[in-house]
Design a protein around this motif. Structure first.
Motif, mmCIF file in Angstrom:
data_model
loop_
_atom_site.group_PDB
_atom_site.id
_atom_site.type_symbol
_atom_site.label_atom_id
_atom_site.label_comp_id
_atom_site.label_asym_id
_atom_site.label_seq_id
_atom_site.Cartn_x
_atom_site.Cartn_y
_atom_site.Cartn_z
ATOM 1 N N THR A 84 -2.054 -4.773 9.386
ATOM 2 C CA THR A 84 -0.641 -4.984 9.086
ATOM 3 C C THR A 84 -0.401 -4.724 7.602
ATOM 4 N N LYS B 212 2.648 1.364 5.826
ATOM 5 C CA LYS B 212 3.700 2.219 6.349
ATOM 6 C C LYS B 212 3.125 3.578 6.741
ATOM 7 N N ALA C 144 6.735 0.953 10.142
ATOM 8 C CA ALA C 144 5.633 0.005 9.961
ATOM 9 C C ALA C 144 4.436 0.463 10.790
ATOM 10 N N ASP D 64 1.860 -1.509 11.678
ATOM 11 C CA ASP D 64 1.169 -2.669 12.240
ATOM 12 C C ASP D 64 0.743 -2.386 13.684
ATOM 13 N N TYR E 73 5.214 1.173 16.340
ATOM 14 C CA TYR E 73 5.238 2.532 15.801
ATOM 15 C C TYR E 73 5.578 3.521 16.920
#
Length: 447
Positions: free
Chosen positions: A307, A310, A368, A370, A409
């Motif tokens: 996490t 980007k 993001a 993550d 994502y």
């Protein structure tokens, strides 16, 4: 290479180790082929001291520290050497073959060095059913090997050079537990890592990357992180003439085209309005493995994730290309057509000579990174045979890899890194093949 090492142990509780190596590499310039890399570490088994309150619930404690220097020569062959290539030229009015320099060498090119401090602690608790490990590291890399741009007036575009100083640090935790013992066994192993980095200096404080607006989507700058994503900040669409007249504009802007933020406040949109869009490196990594066994059955499951980073989905340079050269996203149907039919306010019009800005790297491409992945699931059963048989045992198993990925994502793979080991251009997804899901069955036979 030359290498030497000394280990010393006092009473099994005071530990010392030191090493020294000297390496030479023909990948470096003739002036600086060799590097010297020392290291040392110490350890103290505090639980072996007479004053330690040793018990079944607290049986082991070890402190450790280390410091060392390492070198990197991973630049490929002959990049340090000035080389020649075929070149035609005119002699006595005729075109004749010749040779000219096609790669500018650097006789002072040398090792990229990293100095690292490590501190750690290991503890065992509850009859060794719980073990804890903590490590801290602080790493300084100096003289990064990099191809820097030089003025074209030199006759060349770039040269391999040692540039910059970088700091990387982090905290790593590992926990191992024996949750159940006996016929039914259950073990768990967990690890967590917090990490970060900072650029301390660069050659003449000149940033790396972020120059070419069409394909240069990272920038490494003093005071920032290595390989931060870089581009425009998407700000919607000029919905009508009034909005167009009142807002900063690009040279290609018109009513209905993409609008980017005027970051520097000069009243116009150009390359100087590109800015940092996010950190390409994760701030937190984690993983967990559970292993369960009962008599002849065994089961394990491994999960991992990250996490704080980007990803720039560079595929959108094509999948949102309004010039009609490629298949594009269905969302492009919601484009601006007129003030009366403005679409969703996120997709611009398709007017000729106005779509370039929408095809440049911008925050609309950044997501993001993550994720949590069920990395592996394994189920097995072991058969044991009588000693009179040739086969002693056989384990039948079923394996599933890359079982499922939990992520927001929208691309194919949140673990993407198109540029692999080059951290200065990390975090780009330009169509990397996703990690496949693999199902397998098999047997392991012991004779």
């Amino acid at each position: 290479s030359m290498f030497g090492r000394v280990n010393y142990d006092v009473k099994g509780k005071y530990l010392f180790s030191a090493s020294m190596r000297r390496d030479g590499s023909s990948r470096f310039g003739i002036n600086k082929k060799y590097g010297t890399f020392p290291s040392a570490s110490v350890g103290w088994l505090a639980s072996e001291e007479s004053f330690f309150p040793k018990s079944d619930n607290f049986s082991f404690m070890k402190f450790k520290a280390g410091y060392g220097v390492t070198g990197n020569n991973n630049i490929g062959d002959y990049t340090q050497t000035t080389t020649l290539g075929p070149t035609n030229y005119v002699f006595s009015g005729a075109l004749v073959p010749g040779l000219s320099i096609n790669n500018l060498g650097n006789p002072d090119l040398t090792w990229e060095t990293s100095k690292q401090l490590d501190l750690g602690l290991e503890v065992s608790l509850f009859k060794s059913r719980v073990s804890l490990r903590y490590d801290f590291y602080d790493k300084r890399t100096d003289g990064m090997l990099y191809q820097i741009s030089i003025p074209f007036s030199s006759g060349y575009s770039s040269i391999r050079y040692n540039v910059g100083e970088f700091k990387m640090w982090g905290h790593e935790f590992q926990i191992n537990t024996k949750n159940l013992v006996g016929d039914l066994k259950w073990d768990t192993s967990m690890n967590f890592s917090f990490l970060d980095n900072k650029v301390l200096s660069l050659q003449d404080n000149t940033p790396i990357g972020g120059v070419n607006k069409y394909n240069d989507f990272n920038r490494t700058e003093v005071g920032g992180r290595i390989g931060d994503l870089y581009g425009y900040v998407f700000d919607g669409v000029y919905m009508n003439q009034q909005e167009f007249d009142s807002q900063p504009k690009h040279a290609t802007s018109a009513v209905g085209t993409a609008r980017m933020k005027d970051i520097n406040g000069d009243g116009k949109i150009d390359g100087n309005d590109r800015t940092f869009l996010g950190n390409s490196s994760p701030k937190f990594l984690y993983g967990i493995t559970n292993t369960v066994s009962y008599k002849n059955f065994d089961f394990s499951m491994t999960m991992s994730g990250q996490t704080g980073n980007k990803i720039m989905n560079v595929n959108m340079q094509n999948s949102q290309n309004l010039d009609g050269i490629f298949n594009i996203e269905t969302d492009m149907m919601n484009r601006w057509r007129s003030p009366e039919n403005p679409g969703n306010g996120k997709v611009p019009r398709t007017l000729s000579n106005t779509t370039e800005l929408y095809r440049l790297g911008n925050s609309n491409w950044v997501f993001a990174g993550d994720y949590l992945t069920i990395r592996n699931i394994s189920l097995g059963y072991t058969l044991h045979f009588d000693s009179k048989y040739l086969i002693k045992s056989a384990r039948l198993y079923f394996n599933a890899n890359q079982v499922y990925v939990f992520t927001k994502y929208p691309g194919q793979n949140p673990e993407v890194n198109d540029t692999r080991d080059n951290q200065t251009t990390a975090g780009q997804d330009n169509g990397s093949y996703p990690v496949p899901r693999t199902l397998s069955i098999g047997t392991n036979i012991n004779f």
